[in-house]
Design an enzyme around this catalytic site. Structure first.
Site, PDB file in Angstrom:
ATOM      1  N   GLU A  80       0.807  -1.225   0.000  1.00  0.00           N
ATOM      2  CA  GLU A  80       0.000   0.000   0.000  1.00  0.00           C
ATOM      3  C   GLU A  80       0.844   1.281   0.000  1.00  0.00           C
ATOM      4  O   GLU A  80       0.368   2.336   0.424  1.00  0.00           O
ATOM      5  CB  GLU A  80      -0.933   0.008   1.210  1.00  0.00           C
ATOM      6  CG  GLU A  80      -1.967  -1.102   1.166  1.00  0.00           C
ATOM      7  CD  GLU A  80      -3.060  -0.874   2.180  1.00  0.00           C
ATOM      8  OE1 GLU A  80      -4.170  -0.482   1.784  1.00  0.00           O
ATOM      9  OE2 GLU A  80      -2.789  -1.081   3.388  1.00  0.00           O
ATOM     10  N   HIS A 171     -11.350  -1.072   6.792  1.00  0.00           N
ATOM     11  CA  HIS A 171      -9.905  -1.211   6.620  1.00  0.00           C
ATOM     12  C   HIS A 171      -9.130  -0.438   7.698  1.00  0.00           C
ATOM     13  O   HIS A 171      -8.397  -1.036   8.471  1.00  0.00           O
ATOM     14  CB  HIS A 171      -9.559  -0.728   5.199  1.00  0.00           C
ATOM     15  CG  HIS A 171      -8.117  -0.780   4.848  1.00  0.00           C
ATOM     16  ND1 HIS A 171      -7.668  -0.538   3.566  1.00  0.00           N
ATOM     17  CD2 HIS A 171      -6.999  -1.016   5.576  1.00  0.00           C
ATOM     18  CE1 HIS A 171      -6.347  -0.649   3.528  1.00  0.00           C
ATOM     19  NE2 HIS A 171      -5.920  -0.921   4.733  1.00  0.00           N
TER      20      HIS A 171
HETATM   21 MN    MN Z   1      -3.886  -1.159   5.122  1.00  0.00          MN
END
Ligand code: MN
Length: 246
Positions: A80, A171
């Site tokens: 990410e 998340h």
């Molecule tokens: Mn994450």
């Protein structure tokens, strides 16, 4: 890695930030923190793919805004890392970025009718109605919820607007600051705010800070970050030294 005193100092501070965030429960095996390069606004510093509590100076890589390492190109990075690259690209004033899966934040990412709002003087950096990034709007209904492309990072950076925090549905959150220390401070107190707000909601209807109160409190706290930082850094170094075998 290039060598300069300012860069070395930035690396050292980023290592401490990693350890503080782990020690304060904002990140665990997952989550990450970055700082914009002190000499090159088109670059940033971020650990290679490593748990924050274990990060040391040799783990820190210099990244370009394409989310690729400038040197050590074969070193695996966080999936990410586009969260960081695209926020630095879209928000020139941002100098530090924290990405966290802190459990206390999660309810506020999934209940549309309960926006995260500034509830105490330590979290005046929150504006009323912290935005929630809905990844389904951009990646369909079968993604793994991760910001694993520049396109998704760009959408997240847009959702942040001029907020300090953007929640990510199901998340976690991403937090920004005008310094690395401010981004760390804000992520710690965003989590505190979430816990207070959830508790207050169980008692009744909460009174939130006004926009003026929030702005004043944020200005006051921004001047006091170093006091907390010195304590958090000492505690984190003592608590994580054993983990790292130091
Ligand atoms: Mn994450």
């Amino acid at each position: 890695m290039e060598d300069s005193n300012t860069l070395r100092a930035a690396v050292e501070e980023l290592v401490v930030a990693n350890h503080i965030l782990f020690d304060r429960g904002i990140v665990d095996g997952f989550g990450h923190v970055s700082v914009r390069h002190p000499d090159r606004p088109d670059r940033f510093l971020l650990s290679r793919n490593r748990a924050p509590g274990l990060v040391s100076a040799q783990d820190i890589l210099v990244y370009g805004l394409d989310a690729e390492p400038v040197d050590r190109k074969d070193e695996p990075g966080y999936l990410e890392r586009f969260i960081h690259s695209e926020i630095y690209r879209a928000h020139p004033e941002v100098m530090g970025v924290v990405h966290s899966h802190a459990v206390s934040m999660l309810p506020f990412t999934v209940v549309a009718g309960a926006p995260l709002c500034p509830i105490c003087h330590m979290s005046g950096f929150l504006k009323r109605g912290t935005p929630i990034f809905e990844i389904r709007d951009h990646a369909g209904d079968a993604s793994d919820l991760l910001i694993r492309s520049a396109a998704l990072g760009c959408q997240l950076a847009a959702a942040l607007e001029d907020h300090a925090v953007v929640l990510m549905r199901g998340h976690g959150m991403t937090v920004v600051g005008r310094t690395l220390r401010q981004s760390v401070f804000r992520s710690i107190y965003a989590e505190v705010n979430a816990r207070i707000q959830a508790t207050a909601a169980s008692l009744g209807t909460a009174t939130f800070l006004t926009e003026g109160e929030a702005a004043q409190a944020d200005a006051t706290n921004t001047g006091a970050i170093n006091r907390a930082w010195d304590l958090w850094a000492l505690a984190a170094e003592q608590n994580t030294a054993r983990l790292r075998g130091a």
